[in-house]
Structure formats: structure tokens, C-alpha cells
Scaffold this active site. Sequence first.
Site, mmCIF file in Angstrom:
data_model
loop_
_atom_site.group_PDB
_atom_site.id
_atom_site.type_symbol
_atom_site.label_atom_id
_atom_site.label_comp_id
_atom_site.label_asym_id
_atom_site.label_seq_id
_atom_site.Cartn_x
_atom_site.Cartn_y
_atom_site.Cartn_z
ATOM 1 N N GLU A 161 -3.669 -9.644 3.551
ATOM 2 C CA GLU A 161 -4.462 -9.318 4.753
ATOM 3 C C GLU A 161 -5.539 -10.357 5.033
ATOM 4 O O GLU A 161 -5.826 -10.660 6.197
ATOM 5 C CB GLU A 161 -5.105 -7.934 4.611
ATOM 6 C CG GLU A 161 -4.138 -6.770 4.803
ATOM 7 C CD GLU A 161 -3.432 -6.336 3.526
ATOM 8 O OE1 GLU A 161 -3.431 -7.127 2.551
ATOM 9 O OE2 GLU A 161 -2.888 -5.233 3.486
ATOM 10 N N GLU B 183 0.836 -1.216 0.000
ATOM 11 C CA GLU B 183 0.000 0.000 0.000
ATOM 12 C C GLU B 183 0.868 1.263 0.000
ATOM 13 O O GLU B 183 0.527 2.260 -0.638
ATOM 14 C CB GLU B 183 -0.964 -0.023 1.194
ATOM 15 C CG GLU B 183 -2.070 -1.058 1.002
ATOM 16 C CD GLU B 183 -2.926 -1.264 2.239
ATOM 17 O OE1 GLU B 183 -2.353 -1.413 3.328
ATOM 18 O OE2 GLU B 183 -4.159 -1.255 2.097
#
Length: 684
Positions: A123, A103
Site C-alpha cells: 500500500e 488482509e
Amino acid sequence: MTVSVIKNGAIARVIIDNPPVNAISAAVRQGLLDAVRTVEADDAVKAVVLSCAGRTFVAGADVTEFDKPPVEPHLPDVLNAVEACSKPFAAQIHGTALGGGLEIALACRWRLAAPGSQMGLPEVNLGIIPGAGGTVRTPRLVGVEAAADLITSGKPVKAEKALALGLIDAILPAENADQAAEDFVTAALGAALPEITSARPIGQKDEAFWTETAARVKRAAKGNTGPVEALASLKNATEVSFAEAMAFERETFLRLRKTDQAAALRHIFFAERAAPRPSELKGVTPRPFTRIGVIGGGTMGAGIAVAMRNAGLPVQMIERDAEAAARGQANVEKILKGDLAKGRITEAKYAELIGGFNAAADYAAVADCDLVIEAVFEDLDVKRAVFAELTRVCAPDAILATNTSYLNPDEIVADLPGPERFIGLHFFSPANIMKLLEIVPTSGSAPDVIATGFALAAKAGKMPVRAGICDGFIGNRILKLTRTTAERLVVAGAEPSQVDNALQKFGFALGPFRTQDLSGLDIGAFQRKAARGRGESPWAPVADRVFEAGRLGRKTNGGWYDYDTAGKEVAGTPAAVAEAIAAARADAGVTTPATFSDAEIVEAIMFPMINESAKIVAEGIAFRDSDVDLVKVSGYGFPRFRGGPVQYGRAIGFAKVAEGLEALAAKGLADGPSEALKAWAAKA
Ligand code: 3H9
């Protein structure tokens, strides 16, 4: 400094240095924000290369912070600052850029990666979704479909694939990567800058795509909610503004972070990292192992041989005569040919793997092996004879291991010379596939012999868990209890299929009766016979009768269930099983069979399992409670997202489990809570 800025002309370098994997702690977030302010304020700086010290780029958010409330500055805000900085950032990736690490890179203007590096959004494996733009920025770079794959699978992609997808802009050369990254940025500054990721358009998909993808993702997730929620966030990102999508993603991330599932998956994440590195073996050097002997060429021996060949180790198998050796050779070939047919290995790899394998009938052939694993019939005398022979032919420092699952390794090697060299290495079938390896030291095992067990596991890609000696070690001890508990339920009134279905809905890969049909009812029957021979009285009134009726499971086309000619399970309880159940109920004086809800079945199975886990830890059979969980999750189809029996008990509350056991005991469905469980309940 966790984050430092090196100014060297027009291109500044921001370096994150947070060993071991540069996880994004609060200090990293603050450091990154400060670095943005520093470069923003410096007119000499025209662009920034962001890289990491150590073995990898950023491996993600610091998972150890997830049990605590979020601390400012929050990553999405930091990344908005990176993206909005008037000095464009290039991420220079090496090792892995995962989760929050990717990210960070997505918020940069360019992404440059070292050859062999990997990037992904794992995740969902932690029961959460990306929380800093993963579901919002990724589709703007690679398209919605590729983003859906990346985000819902959690699987990383290699640099080459990332480049093809548009996730990164270039692969850097292996040599002088820093200079190459700076040169890339200098050249790029001469042209029009690419748009910041958040300002790029996002693709659109029709409802059919979302319906079909959601159904597929839900099926594959098998009860793990992360992938389903991640897809919902991605879909939302295609429908609303960037800012709204970021808010939705963040809200989902924070909500999921607090769930039992996320706690369970984090527990297993850390369990997997703790088990392979026992603290008492710190500083102990494993013995070298270059050639492996395997005694026994049946299913287990052949599987172990293939696991060792896959690890690049030459293997010498021994069987009792030439005919058995040929069968052992054929068993190994069959496994490898299966891998070839499935495209898991090439013809060349097949030739290499089989080329490093030999089967013989003469023990002299293992004389030069430095590690020998016995995998013969589960009979104490047979195994003792094997070890007597091995101590005769092998070098005195060769490690001699037994793969026994139920016998006592100390008894197998009792009175043999060199007690320090013996150990139990309990593989799980099929040994070439299953990751779990119970490492069972004997009372005489030397520390470096135990350390070699762990080193072998690392080499073979196995998950090692240290287990002490007791009947069944960690995994099979609980399995045995679960079979008994399941049979108690059936005698009391449940149907086998109801027990199986309730546990499968809970998340188990297979219920206890279907598992028995798969592995064969003869295995349990044989163990009970041996136990009765030792004067014990194992209780399995239904399984004994089903076995006596000649129903061994799938291999005889019928066990607890019937199977049609295509091998498909036939619905309903077969007449022979119904008769066995009726007879067992009559013996037990059950005149009115009780009915159970699925929740009651899950409790009746899970609570004794939690109780047994507490005993296993209290007795020192497992060093830590997370080891018990790891064994069940990696070797017995226990749903990973529930974290194993102990973590599941923790989520419910051990006091509540103890209370539930009292109630089950009153109905004759379980033993009452152990002192060990009561102690956990008192501590919680
Ligand atoms: C996330 O990023 C959420 C964001 O979207 C949103 C934020 C707002 N945190 O595995 P190793 C420790 S979620 C804390 O043995 P390897 C690990 O416990 C995160 N600690 O090394 C171990 O500690 P110890 C998404 C971490 O070389 C040590 O580092 N990211 C973390 O075999 C070495 O680890 C992931 O899920 C962490 N994130 O493999 C990636 N990661 O030495 C998780 C590791 O005390 N990490 N540690 O036992 C990995 O997959 C592997 O660690 C990696 C290196 C492949 C990076």
C-alpha cells in the site's frame, strides 16, 4: 458470479473470480460477505477453503475505486465477518496475495500458499497504508519488527520466507493443491483450532525501537508519507485494543487515499501499465530476436550489452578496430565484475554472462544478429556510416536500431535500403541499471519492428515509452529546457546550490547542476557546439564559461561545484563559477541579483516543465500525458510521489500554472504559457 460457494461435504470452497487479478471491488466485498452468510447458515459445512480463479490470489483493493467515495460493505467489516464466522476459513494462496488480498488471508484461520507465491502489503507504494487490518493483524502473526519491515517497505516476501516468519501456515505441493488444502483443513479440524488473528497477543517494543525505526523509515521514504504513517498505525496497534487500532488504521487509510501523493502514485501505477501496451500495436506480432548486435563499446554500448546479456540474449559487440574491441570487452567485464563484487551475481553467473558475449572489429560478426543496436559517438556522419555498413552485412529483415539521444533517427537512416527495419531505441545510462527505454519509431518503422522494441523491453525488464522524433525526444527535450531554466535563475540571482537544494527538497534525486557535474559538462557543451554548427543559438552563458574554464564536473574534480580528494562536494560556489556567473549577469545587465525563495525556485523550474509537457503531448511526441510523467519519473529522478510534471501540474491546476508562467515570463525567467497548456487549463 464474482464470488461463488461450492459445497462438497464438510469443506466448502469459496472462489473469488474477478479477472484479471481478483482485485477487491464492491462486488467482491459483497460476494464475500454473502458467502460468509451462506456457509454460516449451512450445518453441513464445517470449514471453508477460500481461493481464487485465474492467475493469482487477490492482488489488493480495486485501485480504480480509490477516486470515488467508499462503497459498503467495507473490507474491514467483511473481514471481521470472515474472522468471526463459526466455520473457520483457510486462505489458499497462489500467485500473489497483496494489500487487501493479504488482509483477507490474515482474517482467515489458516494461510496455505502455493510454492513460488508471494505475499505483501504494498500500500505504501500507492501513498496509502493498509486499510483492512494490515497494520493490526500482521504483527499478531509475525511480531512487530517483521511487520514493520513488511508494511513500511511495501516489498512482498516469497512463500518460504512467509512460512519462516509465521505469516503462513504451510506451503502446498505444486500438484493437486486444492485437494492438499482441503486435506490440511480436514486434519486441522481434528485438533484445537488456532486462535483467530485478532484475539492473538501483540508484541511490545520500547520507545527507542520506535524512535530509531521511525527515523530510518522517514529517511528511506524520501518524502513519501505512506511508510511513516504506516509505522504510526502499527505503533498505535501495539498500544490500544484491536477495535481501536482498526478504527485508527481505517481513518488514516481514508485520509491518505484523498491526498495528492496517493493520486500521483496511482497515476504512475496506471502509467506503468499503459505505456508498455500501445493500443495501435494490438494484435501485431513482434519479430523474433535471438542474438543482439551492439555497435560501440563505450559506456553506453557496454551497458546495453550487459542489459541484453542479463536478459539472456547472446551479444556480439563491434568496435572500429581490435584495440577498441578490447576496450569494449574490458568495459563489459568491468560492469559484470562490479555486479560480482556487490554480490548481485555469482561466479557461475558471471562466467555464463561473459561467455555469451563477444567483441570484434569486423562487421561480418553481426551478420547473423536479428537485432542490432548502434551506440557510437553522437555524430551524424559517424552514425550514418555505421548504418550503411549494417545494411550491407545484416539480413534484410534484421532490425537496426539507433541509441541516439539528440540526433534525428530519420536523418541517420535517410536513403538507406529497407526503411521499415529502422527504429530508435534510446537507453539511459547506465543502461544495465536504468529501466527507462524510449522507443522512437522512424517515419518508416514497420509496426512489427516497433512491437519488437516493446518485446525487447519486456524481455530486458525495461519500462518502454513510445516517443516521437524531436530534439531530445521526451526526456532530454525537457531536461534541456530545465537546464536553461535553471541557468536563467542563476543569471537572475540564484546560486546553483540553492537551485539544486530547493529541487532536492522537492524530491528530485539530484538538482540540475549536480546532475551536470555527474554526467559531465562536456556533453551539453558538445551538443551546443553541434547546434551552433547548424546555425542555432543555444543559450547557456554560464555553463559555456564553466566548461571553457576546463571544469567538466566530477571527472575533472570540479564543475559547478568543487570536490575534495574523497569526492565529497565542497560547500559554496567555486571562484571560477562565481566569475562565470558574474560575467553572464553583466552581459544580461543584471546589476542587482534577485533573491528567490525555495518555493519560487520550484515554480520557476516546474512550470516551464509542465508547459513543455503539454506541448510534447499536443505535438504527438508522447501519446499520452502519463507517458511524459513516466519518462521523468523512471529516467530523470523526478519524485515518484509527485507523479511527474503533468500530474503535478494537474494537482496545482493548469490554469494556475499558466498564470504563473505569465508572471515568470514577465521577469524573463520562462516563456509564457503555450496554446497546449492553455487548452489543458480551459478543459480542467
Ligand atoms: C489495497 O489493497 C488497500 C487495502 O489495504 C485496503 C482496502 C480497504 N486494482 O500489473 P499487471 C490491473 S491497495 C485495480 O499488468 P502482472 C492492472 O491495472 C492495493 N486494477 O499484471 C492491469 O490492468 P490492464 C494493493 C489492478 O501480472 C491488470 O490488472 N495492491 C490492480 O504484471 C494486470 O496488472 C497492489 O498494489 C488493483 N489492485 O502483475 C498490487 N492490480 O490490463 C497491485 C492490477 O487494464 N498489482 N490491476 O492494464 C500488482 O502489483 C500487479 O498487478 C500484480 C500482477 C503483481 C498483482
